[in-house]
Design an enzyme around this catalytic site. Structure first.
Site, PDB file in Angstrom:
ATOM      1  N   SER A   1       1.277  88.343  31.898  1.00 40.11           N
ATOM      2  CA  SER A   1       1.926  88.898  33.470  1.00 40.11           C
ATOM      3  C   SER A   1       3.446  88.658  33.805  1.00 40.11           C
ATOM      4  O   SER A   1       4.202  89.880  34.564  1.00 40.11           O
ATOM      5  CB  SER A   1       1.203  89.809  34.416  1.00 40.11           C
ATOM      6  OG  SER A   1       0.325  88.550  34.842  1.00 40.11           O
TER       7      SER A   1
ATOM      8  N   CYS B   1      -2.966  85.097  29.702  1.00 35.61           N
ATOM      9  CA  CYS B   1      -3.389  85.311  30.307  1.00 35.61           C
ATOM     10  C   CYS B   1      -4.557  86.064  30.699  1.00 35.61           C
ATOM     11  O   CYS B   1      -5.096  86.222  29.370  1.00 35.61           O
ATOM     12  CB  CYS B   1      -2.515  86.504  30.979  1.00 35.61           C
ATOM     13  SG  CYS B   1      -2.793  87.701  31.695  1.00 35.61           S
TER      14      CYS B   1
HETATM   15  N1  DGL Z   1      -1.793  84.747  34.586  1.00 37.00           N
HETATM   16  C1  DGL Z   1      -2.810  86.188  34.803  1.00 37.00           C
HETATM   17  C2  DGL Z   1      -3.752  85.524  34.677  1.00 37.00           C
HETATM   18  O1  DGL Z   1      -4.672  84.586  34.012  1.00 37.00           O
HETATM   19  C3  DGL Z   1      -2.776  87.455  35.719  1.00 37.00           C
HETATM   20  C4  DGL Z   1      -1.520  87.731  36.889  1.00 37.00           C
HETATM   21  C5  DGL Z   1      -1.622  89.070  37.043  1.00 37.00           C
HETATM   22  O2  DGL Z   1      -2.791  89.293  38.277  1.00 37.00           O
HETATM   23  O3  DGL Z   1      -0.581  89.460  36.557  1.00 37.00           O
HETATM   24  O4  DGL Z   1      -5.079  86.622  35.013  1.00 37.00           O
END
Ligand code: DGL
Length: 283
Positions: free
Chosen positions: A16, A78
């Site tokens: 994201s 993510c």
């Molecule tokens: N980097 C994302 C993850 O590993 C989350 C960040 C977001 O909430 O956009 O869950």
């Protein structure tokens, strides 16, 4: 020199926002000759407060784009996106797709108290996939306590990696976990790798941290190894042509460039391209 028979398609990596840069760096270090195509979906950040359907729509749009660019594999860098979309992505695309999930199993194996904590986005913690993972892993091994961290990823996007505000936020998120006897803390969001140094400073010395970016890079290498000539000799050959890193963002390119200077300062000649993708309509 590259072996001309070697596949030169890029490995697609997305998040994201900037969280997946920690994963991209681990991949770049392990497989330095591979071209990477990184997408920061910063225009739709945070995923952690979106519905599972909204997140799936974004993930399909991104992987569609990566497929049109000829990506040979995709890393969903993510946790939130992995929990929401990995099943439907794998059902839809024939590319190898590697996801990131909170390192609950190694944490339970490492814990002496038998109680581990997970810091993650609200969406990850509420997802059925995550709850299933915890049920499967915790069965005989111990107890898992969760802490949703709604403000943390945006704080990291704003590059507040240290300082009073971030420290207070982390203390507020960690306190309920520590009071339940947690001795291993899982960073269940890729963004959180960037505040690991601050966490180590404020946590009691007996509490260890689990991050997953190295494990994800190794898993990607395993997935690619049967079809491509990857492996130790690629990573160590001094003459190997370094892989190109292409970066795209659906958010503000200047902001992404500033983030990159702090979070991945060693990336060579970064060129950031704006990317506009409509959400995929899923049937
Ligand atoms: N980097 C994302 C993850 O590993 C989350 C960040 C977001 O909430 O956009 O869950």
């Amino acid at each position: 020199m590259r072996n001309s028979s070697m596949n030169k398609q890029a490995i697609g990596i997305f998040d994201s926002g900037v969280g997946g840069l920690a994963v991209a760096q681990a991949v770049h270090q392990l497989l330095p000759s591979e071209d990477l195509l990184y997408i920061a979906d910063s225009g739709f950040m945070p995923y952690g407060s979106k519905t599972q359907d909204e997140i799936r729509g974004r993930c399909h749009a991104i992987v569609d784009y990566m497929a049109t660019q000829g990506a040979k594999a995709v890393v969903v860098a993510c946790n939130t996106a992995t929990m929401a979309a990995i099943g439907s992505l794998r059902a839809h695309y024939s590319l190898p797709i590697v996801g990131v999930e909170p390192g609950v199993k190694p944490a339970l194996q490492q814990s002496k108290s038998g109680v581990i904590g997970v810091l993650a986005t609200p969406s990850t913690i509420a997802s059925q996939s995550f709850q299933r993972l915890c049920r499967q892993q915790a069965e005989d091994l111990g107890r898992i306590v969760f802490q949703p961290c709604p403000e943390l990823a945006a704080t990291i996007e704003a590059l507040h990696l240290d300082g009073d505000h971030t420290e207070a936020l982390l203390r507020r998120y960690c306190e309920p976990l520590l009071s339940q006897g947690v001795d291993v803390l899982v960073l269940g969001c890729t963004h959180y790798a960037f505040i690991a140094p601050l966490l180590r400073r404020i946590l009691p010395s007996g509490v260890s941290l689990i991050t997953t970016e190295q494990a994800v890079a190794l898993q990607l290498q395993r997935r690619l190894a049967p079809s491509y000539q990857l492996g130790t000799q690629l990573g160590t050959q001094p003459s190997a042509t370094p892989g190109r890193v292409r970066l795209l963002t659906s958010g503000d390119s200047q902001r992404f460039s500033a983030q990159l200077q702090v979070l991945w300062p060693s990336v060579e000649n970064p060129v950031i391209t704006p990317l506009h993708l409509s959400c995929a309509e899923l049937g």
